[in-house]
Design a protein around this motif. Structure first.
Motif, PDB file in Angstrom:
ATOM      1  N   GLY A 148     -23.391  72.472 123.475  1.00 59.13           N
ATOM      2  CA  GLY A 148     -23.378  73.922 123.469  1.00 59.13           C
ATOM      3  C   GLY A 148     -23.581  74.569 124.820  1.00 59.13           C
ATOM      4  O   GLY A 148     -23.487  75.780 124.933  1.00 59.13           O
ATOM      5  N   TYR A 149     -23.844  73.779 125.866  1.00 60.53           N
ATOM      6  CA  TYR A 149     -24.065  74.346 127.191  1.00 60.53           C
ATOM      7  C   TYR A 149     -22.747  74.805 127.793  1.00 60.53           C
ATOM      8  O   TYR A 149     -21.765  74.083 127.830  1.00 60.53           O
ATOM      9  CB  TYR A 149     -24.716  73.307 128.120  1.00 60.53           C
ATOM     10  N   THR A 150     -22.740  76.029 128.262  1.00 59.35           N
ATOM     11  CA  THR A 150     -21.593  76.574 128.971  1.00 59.35           C
ATOM     12  C   THR A 150     -22.078  77.099 130.309  1.00 59.35           C
ATOM     13  O   THR A 150     -22.929  77.994 130.342  1.00 59.35           O
ATOM     14  CB  THR A 150     -20.941  77.728 128.185  1.00 59.35           C
ATOM     15  N   GLN A 151     -21.574  76.524 131.393  1.00 63.21           N
ATOM     16  CA  GLN A 151     -21.979  76.951 132.714  1.00 63.21           C
ATOM     17  C   GLN A 151     -21.727  78.440 132.876  1.00 63.21           C
ATOM     18  O   GLN A 151     -20.691  78.949 132.485  1.00 63.21           O
ATOM     19  CB  GLN A 151     -21.207  76.177 133.773  1.00 63.21           C
ATOM     20  N   GLY A 152     -22.732  79.126 133.429  1.00 65.71           N
ATOM     21  CA  GLY A 152     -22.612  80.554 133.657  1.00 65.71           C
ATOM     22  C   GLY A 152     -23.240  81.405 132.575  1.00 65.71           C
ATOM     23  O   GLY A 152     -23.413  82.599 132.751  1.00 65.71           O
ATOM     24  N   SER A 153     -23.613  80.799 131.456  1.00 72.41           N
ATOM     25  CA  SER A 153     -24.199  81.580 130.372  1.00 72.41           C
ATOM     26  C   SER A 153     -25.702  81.776 130.547  1.00 72.41           C
ATOM     27  O   SER A 153     -26.269  82.687 129.967  1.00 72.41           O
ATOM     28  CB  SER A 153     -23.901  80.932 129.018  1.00 72.41           C
ATOM     29  N   ASP A 154     -26.341  80.934 131.348  1.00 78.08           N
ATOM     30  CA  ASP A 154     -27.787  81.024 131.565  1.00 78.08           C
ATOM     31  C   ASP A 154     -28.066  80.556 132.992  1.00 78.08           C
ATOM     32  O   ASP A 154     -27.984  79.367 133.294  1.00 78.08           O
ATOM     33  CB  ASP A 154     -28.512  80.138 130.555  1.00 78.08           C
ATOM     34  N   MET A 155     -28.404  81.478 133.889  1.00 80.22           N
ATOM     35  CA  MET A 155     -28.576  81.142 135.305  1.00 80.22           C
ATOM     36  C   MET A 155     -29.714  80.152 135.534  1.00 80.22           C
ATOM     37  O   MET A 155     -29.610  79.275 136.387  1.00 80.22           O
ATOM     38  CB  MET A 155     -28.788  82.401 136.129  1.00 80.22           C
ATOM     39  N   LEU A 156     -30.800  80.259 134.776  1.00 83.13           N
ATOM     40  CA  LEU A 156     -31.908  79.323 134.943  1.00 83.13           C
ATOM     41  C   LEU A 156     -31.523  77.917 134.505  1.00 83.13           C
ATOM     42  O   LEU A 156     -31.868  76.934 135.158  1.00 83.13           O
ATOM     43  CB  LEU A 156     -33.145  79.797 134.180  1.00 83.13           C
ATOM     44  N   LEU A 157     -30.799  77.823 133.423  1.00 84.76           N
ATOM     45  CA  LEU A 157     -30.325  76.516 132.961  1.00 84.76           C
ATOM     46  C   LEU A 157     -29.316  75.929 133.949  1.00 84.76           C
ATOM     47  O   LEU A 157     -29.359  74.739 134.252  1.00 84.76           O
ATOM     48  CB  LEU A 157     -29.711  76.631 131.565  1.00 84.76           C
ATOM     49  N   ASP A 158     -28.452  76.762 134.490  1.00 82.52           N
ATOM     50  CA  ASP A 158     -27.511  76.304 135.506  1.00 82.52           C
ATOM     51  C   ASP A 158     -28.262  75.730 136.711  1.00 82.52           C
ATOM     52  O   ASP A 158     -27.900  74.686 137.245  1.00 82.52           O
ATOM     53  CB  ASP A 158     -26.611  77.441 135.983  1.00 82.52           C
ATOM     54  N   GLN A 159     -29.312  76.424 137.122  1.00 79.26           N
ATOM     55  CA  GLN A 159     -30.114  75.967 138.256  1.00 79.26           C
ATOM     56  C   GLN A 159     -30.788  74.631 137.940  1.00 79.26           C
ATOM     57  O   GLN A 159     -30.789  73.716 138.758  1.00 79.26           O
ATOM     58  CB  GLN A 159     -31.156  77.019 138.611  1.00 79.26           C
ATOM     59  N   ALA A 160     -31.316  74.505 136.746  1.00 78.30           N
ATOM     60  CA  ALA A 160     -31.968  73.255 136.346  1.00 78.30           C
ATOM     61  C   ALA A 160     -30.973  72.109 136.319  1.00 78.30           C
ATOM     62  O   ALA A 160     -31.269  71.015 136.806  1.00 78.30           O
ATOM     63  CB  ALA A 160     -32.627  73.421 134.974  1.00 78.30           C
ATOM     64  N   VAL A 161     -29.780  72.347 135.796  1.00 81.37           N
ATOM     65  CA  VAL A 161     -28.750  71.311 135.739  1.00 81.37           C
ATOM     66  C   VAL A 161     -28.391  70.860 137.153  1.00 81.37           C
ATOM     67  O   VAL A 161     -28.158  69.685 137.405  1.00 81.37           O
ATOM     68  CB  VAL A 161     -27.501  71.821 134.978  1.00 81.37           C
ATOM     69  N   ARG A 162     -28.398  71.784 138.096  1.00 85.80           N
ATOM     70  CA  ARG A 162     -28.072  71.458 139.474  1.00 85.80           C
ATOM     71  C   ARG A 162     -29.219  70.735 140.174  1.00 85.80           C
ATOM     72  O   ARG A 162     -29.001  69.841 140.985  1.00 85.80           O
ATOM     73  CB  ARG A 162     -27.720  72.739 140.228  1.00 85.80           C
ATOM     74  N   ILE A 163     -30.466  71.078 139.872  1.00 85.79           N
ATOM     75  CA  ILE A 163     -31.619  70.568 140.612  1.00 85.79           C
ATOM     76  C   ILE A 163     -32.160  69.247 140.062  1.00 85.79           C
ATOM     77  O   ILE A 163     -32.631  68.410 140.829  1.00 85.79           O
ATOM     78  CB  ILE A 163     -32.738  71.632 140.641  1.00 85.79           C
ATOM     79  N   VAL A 164     -32.113  69.020 138.781  1.00 84.73           N
ATOM     80  CA  VAL A 164     -32.727  67.820 138.186  1.00 84.73           C
ATOM     81  C   VAL A 164     -32.234  66.526 138.838  1.00 84.73           C
ATOM     82  O   VAL A 164     -33.054  65.665 139.167  1.00 84.73           O
ATOM     83  CB  VAL A 164     -32.557  67.803 136.655  1.00 84.73           C
ATOM     84  N   PRO A 165     -30.950  66.351 139.090  1.00 82.78           N
ATOM     85  CA  PRO A 165     -30.536  65.110 139.767  1.00 82.78           C
ATOM     86  C   PRO A 165     -31.176  64.951 141.147  1.00 82.78           C
ATOM     87  O   PRO A 165     -31.521  63.845 141.559  1.00 82.78           O
ATOM     88  CB  PRO A 165     -29.010  65.244 139.883  1.00 82.78           C
ATOM     89  N   ARG A 166     -31.378  66.052 141.872  1.00 80.70           N
ATOM     90  CA  ARG A 166     -32.026  65.994 143.184  1.00 80.70           C
ATOM     91  C   ARG A 166     -33.485  65.575 143.041  1.00 80.70           C
ATOM     92  O   ARG A 166     -34.021  64.867 143.884  1.00 80.70           O
ATOM     93  CB  ARG A 166     -31.949  67.354 143.880  1.00 80.70           C
ATOM     94  N   ILE A 167     -34.139  66.009 141.979  1.00 81.88           N
ATOM     95  CA  ILE A 167     -35.529  65.604 141.732  1.00 81.88           C
ATOM     96  C   ILE A 167     -35.580  64.100 141.507  1.00 81.88           C
ATOM     97  O   ILE A 167     -36.404  63.403 142.096  1.00 81.88           O
ATOM     98  CB  ILE A 167     -36.124  66.363 140.536  1.00 81.88           C
ATOM     99  N   TYR A 168     -34.684  63.586 140.670  1.00 81.10           N
ATOM    100  CA  TYR A 168     -34.654  62.144 140.417  1.00 81.10           C
ATOM    101  C   TYR A 168     -34.387  61.357 141.698  1.00 81.10           C
ATOM    102  O   TYR A 168     -35.002  60.332 141.946  1.00 81.10           O
ATOM    103  CB  TYR A 168     -33.610  61.796 139.358  1.00 81.10           C
ATOM    104  N   GLU A 169     -33.444  61.848 142.518  1.00 78.76           N
ATOM    105  CA  GLU A 169     -33.149  61.182 143.789  1.00 78.76           C
ATOM    106  C   GLU A 169     -34.382  61.160 144.688  1.00 78.76           C
ATOM    107  O   GLU A 169     -34.663  60.156 145.344  1.00 78.76           O
ATOM    108  CB  GLU A 169     -32.017  61.906 144.518  1.00 78.76           C
ATOM    109  N   SER A 170     -35.092  62.261 144.722  1.00 82.20           N
ATOM    110  CA  SER A 170     -36.273  62.374 145.571  1.00 82.20           C
ATOM    111  C   SER A 170     -37.387  61.438 145.124  1.00 82.20           C
ATOM    112  O   SER A 170     -38.140  60.916 145.944  1.00 82.20           O
ATOM    113  CB  SER A 170     -36.766  63.823 145.570  1.00 82.20           C
ATOM    114  N   LEU A 171     -37.495  61.212 143.826  1.00 76.31           N
ATOM    115  CA  LEU A 171     -38.561  60.372 143.290  1.00 76.31           C
ATOM    116  C   LEU A 171     -38.225  58.884 143.301  1.00 76.31           C
ATOM    117  O   LEU A 171     -39.113  58.048 143.180  1.00 76.31           O
ATOM    118  CB  LEU A 171     -38.901  60.804 141.858  1.00 76.31           C
TER     119      LEU A 171
END
Length: 62
Positions: A4-27
């Motif tokens: 049900g996720y559609t990019q652009g429908s929720d800016m905070l969710l879009d940001q989380a989708v973009r940032i979570v992989p960077r968090i995993y890489e950092s850890l």
């Protein structure tokens, strides 16, 4: 709803989708990596860089 996720429908969710992989890489740490002197400081720096990179982006352009 699954899928049900559609990019652009929720800016905070879009940001989380973009940032979570960077968090995993950092850890992530390989056996050959030196121990981090301050993992939380490094994570904060990674997140700040990601947020600066994302400034000015609209959710639709991510």
């Amino acid at each position: 709803m699954i899928g049900g996720y559609t990019q652009g429908s929720d800016m905070l969710l879009d940001q989380a989708v973009r940032i979570v992989p960077r968090i995993y890489e950092s850890l992530a740490q390989s056996l050959n990596s030196a121990a981090s002197s301050d993992a939380f400081l490094e994570l904060a720096a990674t997140l700040r860089a990601e947020l600066r990179e994302g400034e000015g982006r609209t959710a639709i352009s991510t």
